[in-house]
Design a protein around this motif. Structure first.
Motif, PDB file in Angstrom:
ATOM      1  N   LEU A 170       0.824  -1.217   0.000  1.00  0.00           N
ATOM      2  CA  LEU A 170       0.000   0.000   0.000  1.00  0.00           C
ATOM      3  C   LEU A 170       0.854   1.263   0.000  1.00  0.00           C
ATOM      4  O   LEU A 170       0.462   2.282  -0.583  1.00  0.00           O
ATOM      5  N   TRP A 171       2.018   1.200   0.637  1.00  0.00           N
ATOM      6  CA  TRP A 171       2.900   2.367   0.594  1.00  0.00           C
ATOM      7  C   TRP A 171       3.421   2.595  -0.825  1.00  0.00           C
ATOM      8  O   TRP A 171       3.613   3.742  -1.244  1.00  0.00           O
ATOM      9  N   GLN A 172       3.658   1.527  -1.566  1.00  0.00           N
ATOM     10  CA  GLN A 172       4.068   1.673  -2.960  1.00  0.00           C
ATOM     11  C   GLN A 172       2.938   2.275  -3.794  1.00  0.00           C
ATOM     12  O   GLN A 172       3.165   3.151  -4.638  1.00  0.00           O
ATOM     13  N   ILE A 173       1.710   1.805  -3.551  1.00  0.00           N
ATOM     14  CA  ILE A 173       0.556   2.354  -4.272  1.00  0.00           C
ATOM     15  C   ILE A 173       0.352   3.821  -3.903  1.00  0.00           C
ATOM     16  O   ILE A 173      -0.073   4.635  -4.735  1.00  0.00           O
ATOM     17  N   GLN A 174       0.669   4.193  -2.661  1.00  0.00           N
ATOM     18  CA  GLN A 174       0.528   5.580  -2.220  1.00  0.00           C
ATOM     19  C   GLN A 174       1.391   6.516  -3.062  1.00  0.00           C
ATOM     20  O   GLN A 174       0.963   7.616  -3.434  1.00  0.00           O
ATOM     21  N   VAL A 175       2.605   6.068  -3.392  1.00  0.00           N
ATOM     22  CA  VAL A 175       3.498   6.889  -4.241  1.00  0.00           C
ATOM     23  C   VAL A 175       2.865   7.088  -5.617  1.00  0.00           C
ATOM     24  O   VAL A 175       2.863   8.206  -6.159  1.00  0.00           O
ATOM     25  N   GLU A 176       2.308   6.015  -6.170  1.00  0.00           N
ATOM     26  CA  GLU A 176       1.663   6.115  -7.481  1.00  0.00           C
ATOM     27  C   GLU A 176       0.410   6.994  -7.404  1.00  0.00           C
ATOM     28  O   GLU A 176       0.110   7.756  -8.332  1.00  0.00           O
ATOM     29  N   ALA A 177      -0.323   6.870  -6.297  1.00  0.00           N
ATOM     30  CA  ALA A 177      -1.543   7.672  -6.128  1.00  0.00           C
ATOM     31  C   ALA A 177      -1.201   9.168  -6.035  1.00  0.00           C
ATOM     32  O   ALA A 177      -1.908  10.014  -6.592  1.00  0.00           O
ATOM     33  N   ASP A 178      -0.113   9.487  -5.350  1.00  0.00           N
ATOM     34  CA  ASP A 178       0.294  10.894  -5.247  1.00  0.00           C
ATOM     35  C   ASP A 178       0.642  11.467  -6.620  1.00  0.00           C
ATOM     36  O   ASP A 178       0.339  12.637  -6.920  1.00  0.00           O
ATOM     37  N   ALA A 179       1.275  10.646  -7.465  1.00  0.00           N
ATOM     38  CA  ALA A 179       1.603  11.113  -8.817  1.00  0.00           C
ATOM     39  C   ALA A 179       0.342  11.326  -9.644  1.00  0.00           C
ATOM     40  O   ALA A 179       0.223  12.309 -10.385  1.00  0.00           O
ATOM     41  N   LEU A 180      -0.627  10.419  -9.516  1.00  0.00           N
ATOM     42  CA  LEU A 180      -1.889  10.539 -10.246  1.00  0.00           C
ATOM     43  C   LEU A 180      -2.717  11.712  -9.749  1.00  0.00           C
ATOM     44  O   LEU A 180      -3.514  12.291 -10.497  1.00  0.00           O
ATOM     45  N   ASN A 181      -2.500  12.106  -8.509  1.00  0.00           N
ATOM     46  CA  ASN A 181      -3.323  13.126  -7.864  1.00  0.00           C
ATOM     47  C   ASN A 181      -2.812  14.552  -8.077  1.00  0.00           C
ATOM     48  O   ASN A 181      -3.403  15.501  -7.576  1.00  0.00           O
ATOM     49  N   ARG A 182      -1.750  14.706  -8.838  1.00  0.00           N
ATOM     50  CA  ARG A 182      -1.163  16.043  -8.981  1.00  0.00           C
ATOM     51  C   ARG A 182      -2.126  17.047  -9.588  1.00  0.00           C
ATOM     52  O   ARG A 182      -2.182  18.211  -9.181  1.00  0.00           O
ATOM     53  N   GLU A 183      -2.894  16.625 -10.576  1.00  0.00           N
ATOM     54  CA  GLU A 183      -3.841  17.540 -11.220  1.00  0.00           C
ATOM     55  C   GLU A 183      -5.153  17.624 -10.456  1.00  0.00           C
ATOM     56  O   GLU A 183      -5.862  18.623 -10.539  1.00  0.00           O
ATOM     57  N   LYS A 184      -5.503  16.575  -9.718  1.00  0.00           N
ATOM     58  CA  LYS A 184      -6.785  16.537  -8.998  1.00  0.00           C
ATOM     59  C   LYS A 184      -6.746  17.322  -7.688  1.00  0.00           C
ATOM     60  O   LYS A 184      -7.776  17.819  -7.217  1.00  0.00           O
TER      61      LYS A 184
END
Length: 439
Positions: free
Chosen positions: A287-301
């Motif tokens: 989940l911590w790895q997914i958190q890094v990916e989620a933060d990248a996806l969330n830059r525009e949101k």
């Protein structure tokens, strides 16, 4: 080593003692009284030794016997040697039982041993996972009452075990289990349970795959072909129209590629024969790895995303499948929540079960859509799905992954309030580590 009992020596000691008492009696002219007192003293001495023996056997915490001499030394040593031999036998038996348990837990199928009265004697870990049994609470319970299926009840009482029985799992309606009953040790029986869901679904999966691909690829192919037909053979087309055509065709080709990749993922999960309960998955790290990916996806949101991850909770499962399921739920929350929303991701222990949940304050989902959300290609809002690039396969993938791990997707949502997607894992699938890895 067996020691010879010194009968002659013991008898000689008693004779010498009584002879000494007799000589003392002759000397004092009290022969009878002296012999009686000597016999009483000898009896009292033996009773005292009996008391010491009883105390050592029932109350003393010492394993080694008290230090005594004579006949009682031999008795103490005999009891001590017998205890040592019994302890060694118990140790050897314990080792045999340990190896049996390890072997039974390594079986690829669930197994239950029942006696002639259909009462459960023993079951392995896979039986507890696949059938929801509890150990040792279910020891002595009737096997057909704990499995609680009419078909199995009839099958068991008919005593015709030549052919296996296929029934729906009592705890997971998406699974099909095959039951076989075989003789085991005297009048006992062993019930062997195998997950045959993959075998029963494979033909259905092939048909659905062809139907779904032909349906979903039709639209982007139509768009691409339409633009290609518009292109003149000499390539002479206004620049603005050319840019629009190329942009739209690129968008549709990316959509097709994403769709095919998700279809392949779904098909791979459905056809997987990998056992889900053998390997321990470090879910916090995942989940911590997914958190890094989620933060990248969330830059525009620009959402506020909060992760509450317990670092000590691991589960038995397939890491790639769990990663696909958890990431789908988290990324869906990011994509389908209006900009600046709040998303909460939790991995916590509730009671004896581990719970994963993703909560958002997005648009919400009407109640009439919730039951169909996990269907392939089902979309609540097709226009919004096109905008976000959704294929309609994400929640279907989540459903199949959780089903493979004996879990269910729970969806709670209210229009305008947001949604919560969650699932739980049983205690048998959970492992609590003593020294978690630091984030």
């Amino acid at each position: 080593m067996q020691r010879t009992f010194p009968w002659l020596r013991s008898i000689a000691r008693v004779i010498i003692f009584l002879a000494s008492c007799a000589l003392l009696g002759f000397y004092t002219d009290q022969l009878l009284l002296t012999l009686l007192l000597g016999a009483f003293g000898l009896l009292a001495w033996h009773y005292w030794r009996l008391y010491r023996l009883n105390y050592w056997l029932w109350h003393s915490k010492k394993i080694s016997p008290p230090g005594v001499r004579g006949i009682w030394s031999h008795i103490y040593q005999g009891i001590y040697s017998a205890n040592v031999r019994n302890r060694e036998k118990r140790k050897a038996l314990g080792e045999v039982i340990r190896r049996f348990r390890q072997g039974s837990e390594a079986l690829p199928d669930a197994a239950i041993v029942v006696d002639r009265d259909a009462e459960i004697i023993w079951c392995n870990r896979l039986a507890r996972i696949e059938l929801g049994l509890s150990w040792p609470e279910d020891m002595g319970q009737k096997v057909y009452e704990r499995i609680n299926d009419k078909q199995f009840n009839t099958f068991y009482h008919a005593k015709r075990f030549e052919q296996p029985l296929e029934v729906t799992s009592p705890i997971n309606p998406n699974k099909v289990l095959e039951f076989r009953v075989v003789p085991y040790e005297d009048e006992n029986l062993m019930v062997i349970i195998r997950d045959v869901t993959r075998l029963t679904q494979i033909e259905k999966m092939r048909k659905n795959f062809v139907a779904n691909v032909s349906h979903e690829l039709k639209t982007p192919l139509t768009v691409i072909n339409g633009y290609l037909e518009m292109l003149p053979e000499n390539g002479d087309m206004p620049e603005a129209m050319m840019k629009k055509a190329i942009s739209e065709m690129r968008s549709q080709s990316v959509r097709m590629q994403s769709l095919i990749e998700e279809l392949l993922v779904l098909s791979r999960i459905e056809a997987s024969t990998e056992r889900a309960f053998e390997k321990l998955v470090n879910v916090p790290q995942l989940l911590w790895q997914i958190q890094v990916e989620a933060d990248a996806l969330n830059r525009e949101k620009n959402h506020k995303i909060f992760f509450d991850i317990s670092p000590i909770l691991y589960v038995y499962g397939i890491e790639s499948e769990l990663r696909s399921a958890f990431s789908n739920l988290i990324f869906n929350a990011i994509n389908y929540t209006p900009n600046g929303g709040v998303i909460e991701v939790k991995w916590t222990l509730e009671g004896k079960q581990v719970k994963f949940s993703v909560k958002d304050n997005g648009y919400g989902i009407a109640s009439e859509h919730i039951d169909r959300l996990t269907e392939r290609f089902y979309r609540v809002d097709k226009a919004r799905s096109r905008t976000t690039g959704g294929s309609g396969l994400g929640l279907s993938i989540v459903k199949h992954v959780l089903s493979h791990h004996n879990s269910l997707l729970n969806i709670q949502s209210k229009l305008g309030k947001g949604s919560t997607f969650s699932c739980r894992f049983s205690p048998e699938q959970t492992y609590i580590v003593e020294q978690p890895l630091s984030h």
